[in-house]
Scaffold this motif. Structure first.
Motif: not given
Length: 282
Positions: A193-217
């Motif tokens: 998820l990418f969000h440009k909060i205002n002209p100076e600030l932008e943020g992002a969230v990244d999430l991933a899950w692997s079924a083989g190792s059952n790990t989450t990033r």
């Protein structure tokens, strides 16, 4: 406006986590352009942990009236790369690229033929390696409807008659908000998820899950522009690794970037990384 190609889906969020960080590296890059229109890029980096030094040289020349772009690359591994691109001449929205690589020391040669076709609602990619023993064919498509994007990516090894990549993606985009989700080979699922909060600030969230190792990033990052010449960057992931970066345009054509990676789980043991990069452009 054509949708992005499959490889560029989620790019805005990836840039928040990737750009402006050079952990464990000293990097110098110089860019220039001659009076005849030849673009020259030379660079080098030194890996602080291993002491290995690597360099590269790239030249690019565009013949706009014929839609041609010639690119030559060389690096200190003594590998030569040549790329010829033809755009919007065979058909509007169609780009054809021939990419060849040659290593003089070993005599190893390889080539890839790439094609991209874009319309207002569709972006298609079809690539193939030039291998007489059985090329690998890569294909991708992204379709857009209003603010929604749907994409599919595949890779087929003709020598083994096997589908080696089978990916799907769905996204939603508007000027200040971009959502990207994907499923790779039915084994890895994630989104950003990418969000440009205002002209100076932008943020992002990244999430991933692997079924083989059952790990989450999980990662969260942001970029804040102090002014038109300076920016701060920060990111942290679920492994308690904290990345910090500061970028300053010293003057026109000179940009300095400082970055550090702090291992929060082993803060007292050390092993943290720092990096410095300088970009020169004339």
């Amino acid at each position: 406006m054509a949708p992005p190609v499959y490889a560029d889906l989620g790019k805005s969020a990836r840039d928040v986590f990737g750009k402006g960080y050079h952990f464990g590296v000293l990097k110098l890059e110089c860019k220039s352009k001659t009076s005849t229109g030849v673009e020259i890029t030379a660079g080098g980096n030194n890996a602080l942990e291993t002491g290995k030094v690597a360099g590269n040289l790239e030249t690019k020349y565009k013949v706009k009236e014929h839609g041609l772009t010639f690119t030559e690359k060389w690096n200190t591994d003594n590998t030569l790369n040549t790329e010829v691109a033809l755009e919007d001449k065979v058909a509007k929205g169609l780009k054809l690229v021939l990419n060849t690589t040659f290593a003089p020391q070993s005599g190893k040669k390889s080539g890839v033929l790439k094609s991209t076709y874009k319309t207002d609602a569709l972006a298609l990619n079809l690539d193939s390696t030039l291998d007489l023993g059985g090329p690998v064919v890569n294909g991708a498509a992204v379709a857009s409807y209003r603010n929604w994007l749907v994409g599919y990516q595949m890779s087929f090894d003709t020598a083994k008659s096997k589908l080696t990549k089978n990916n799907f993606a769905v996204g939603f985009t508007n000027p200040d908000f971009i959502l990207h989700t994907y499923a790779n080979d039915g084994a890895e699922f994630g989104g950003s998820l990418f969000h440009k909060i205002n002209p100076e600030l932008e943020g992002a969230v990244d999430l991933a899950w692997s079924a083989g190792s059952n790990t989450t990033r999980f990662s969260i990052g942001c970029k804040y522009a102090l002014d038109k010449d300076a920016a701060l960057r920060a990111k942290v992931n679920n492994s308690a690794q904290v990345g910090l970066g500061y970028q300053q345009r010293v003057r026109d054509g000179i940009t300095l970037t400082l970055s550090t990676l702090i291992d929060g789980k082993n803060f007292n043991q050390g092993g943290h990384k720092v990096g410095l990069a300088m970009e020169l452009e004339a």
